[in-house]
Design a protein around this motif. Structure first.
Motif, PDB file in Angstrom:
ATOM      1  N   LEU A   1      27.486 -27.637   2.847  1.00 26.94           N
ATOM      2  CA  LEU A   1      26.634 -26.447   2.997  1.00 26.94           C
ATOM      3  C   LEU A   1      25.643 -26.339   1.838  1.00 26.94           C
ATOM      4  O   LEU A   1      24.499 -25.918   2.024  1.00 26.94           O
ATOM      5  CB  LEU A   1      27.489 -25.175   3.061  1.00 26.94           C
TER       6      LEU A   1
ATOM      7  N   THR B   1      22.769 -28.369   2.735  1.00 33.73           N
ATOM      8  CA  THR B   1      22.201 -28.203   4.079  1.00 33.73           C
ATOM      9  C   THR B   1      20.873 -27.442   3.996  1.00 33.73           C
ATOM     10  O   THR B   1      20.797 -26.365   3.401  1.00 33.73           O
ATOM     11  CB  THR B   1      23.202 -27.454   5.005  1.00 33.73           C
TER      12      THR B   1
ATOM     13  N   ILE C   1      19.995 -21.369   7.071  1.00 36.56           N
ATOM     14  CA  ILE C   1      21.003 -22.406   6.769  1.00 36.56           C
ATOM     15  C   ILE C   1      22.138 -22.217   7.768  1.00 36.56           C
ATOM     16  O   ILE C   1      22.787 -21.167   7.791  1.00 36.56           O
ATOM     17  CB  ILE C   1      21.481 -22.292   5.310  1.00 36.56           C
TER      18      ILE C   1
ATOM     19  N   ASP D   1      24.979 -26.946  11.476  1.00 38.37           N
ATOM     20  CA  ASP D   1      24.428 -28.192  10.940  1.00 38.37           C
ATOM     21  C   ASP D   1      25.419 -28.864   9.980  1.00 38.37           C
ATOM     22  O   ASP D   1      25.572 -30.082   9.985  1.00 38.37           O
ATOM     23  CB  ASP D   1      23.087 -27.928  10.234  1.00 38.37           C
ATOM     24  N   ALA D   2      26.098 -28.057   9.149  1.00 43.14           N
ATOM     25  CA  ALA D   2      27.092 -28.621   8.225  1.00 43.14           C
ATOM     26  C   ALA D   2      28.252 -29.222   9.023  1.00 43.14           C
ATOM     27  O   ALA D   2      28.747 -30.299   8.707  1.00 43.14           O
ATOM     28  CB  ALA D   2      27.594 -27.532   7.280  1.00 43.14           C
TER      29      ALA D   2
ATOM     30  N   SER E   1      27.475 -32.575  10.436  1.00 47.74           N
ATOM     31  CA  SER E   1      27.669 -33.667   9.460  1.00 47.74           C
ATOM     32  C   SER E   1      29.128 -34.092   9.423  1.00 47.74           C
ATOM     33  O   SER E   1      29.428 -35.285   9.445  1.00 47.74           O
ATOM     34  CB  SER E   1      27.289 -33.229   8.044  1.00 47.74           C
TER      35      SER E   1
END
Ligand code: G1P
Length: 293
Positions: free
Chosen positions: A217, A220, A228, A232-233, A236
């Motif tokens: 994070l 990110t 944010i 998305d984190a 990964s």
């Protein structure tokens, strides 16, 4: 390591409910006779998570007051002999060990979760989003904790949605496992269009996260909506398989969305009709009302 901590992001401005949320946090909007946030705290506690961290912001003092003692009110109820209500308001103060940290800058859900890092440390933890209420008869969070314990991974809650609603959710790419309602998540994308959605499985607001999500994070970048994104984190983690990767529990139970006005109205009707005290009378009235219309 057993999970004992729940993080509840509650810093949002609640603009969809203005003017009701001008001077009151949206988390305090009542669903029948309890504020929405109390259902979420009760859900965490029912799953054995007694340490709750709320990520708040300006104008959120009512949240702290709600879970704190109100001695004048208690004395007034005591004097009236209203034991039932007295016990109810004391109960909300004894539910959990509640801690608060302010988000300060409204930079998105991923940023809010990152604010929990100091409190959570190196332990896996749960995240519960206040807009989603899960019926207390359905044990989604406990099921997610079991999956985490068995696989030492992060776990998201998934629900089948109409593809046209993809732009409102994080959507998962998945592979099946030996269990019907558990999937391996190989990718996640935040709020895609229906055309770009990799499946019809949407993330609903319950997560079990490995602490490895924090350094991810931190690096990110802002994504969908310029914020944010936790999605998305997790994408990964899912892609690399690091820290056990990401699994999904496919939820087929009762979820009440309180995120916008129409869903909030539906949530109230669903909760009210299932209540032992109000349900029968309310359902009778509702049937008559619909027939009349
Ligand atoms: C958040 C998440 C999204 C998730 C949703 C569930 O979005 O970013 O991935 O699907 O919660 O309610 P929000 O509803 O805060 O825009």
């Amino acid at each position: 390591m057993p999970i004992s901590k729940a993080v509840i992001p509650a810093a949002g401005l609640g603009t969809r409910f203005l003017p009701a949320t001008k001077a009151m946090p949206k988390e305090m909007l009542p669903v029948v006779d309890k504020p929405a946030i109390q259902y979420v705290v009760e859900e965490a506690v029912n799953a054995g998570l007694h340490d709750v961290l709320m990520i708040t912001g300006r104008n959120k003092n009512a949240l702290e007051n709600h879970f704190d003692r109100a001695t004048e009110l208690e004395a007034a109820l005591e004097a009236k002999g209203d034991q039932k209500r007295l016990q109810e308001i004391i109960r909300s103060t004894q539910l959990a060990n509640i801690h608060y940290v302010r988000q300060r800058d409204p930079l998105g859900l991923g940023h809010a979760v990152l604010r929990a890092q100091m409190h959570v440390g190196r332990e896996p933890f749960a995240v519960l989003l206040g807009d989603d209420l899960i019926d207390e008869r359905d044990s989604l969070l406990s099921q997610m904790i079991e999956v985490h314990d068995a696989r030492a991974s992060s776990v998201v809650a998934l629900m089948e949605i109409e593809p046209a609603l993809s732009h409102l959710y994080g959507i998962a790419t998945v592979e099946t496992t030996e269990h019907d309602d558990v999937v391996t998540v190989t990718g996640l994308v935040e709020k895609p269009t229906a055309d770009a959605a990799p499946s019809n499985l949407a993330v609903i607001g319950r997560y079990i996260l490995q602490p490895d999500v924090f350094p991810i994070l931190e690096s990110t970048q802002a994504g969908s909506g310029g914020e944010i994104q936790l999605t998305d984190a997790l994408n990964s983690l899912a892609g690399s398989g690091e820290a056990g990767g990401v699994y999904g529990v496919v939820f087929r139970g009762r979820r009440y969305d309180t995120g916008d006005r129409l869903d909030y109205l539906k949530a109230i009707v669903q909760v009210a009709t299932s209540r032992d005290d109000l349900g029968p009378d309310f359902t009778t009235w509702l049937r008559e009302f619909v027939a009349r219309d």
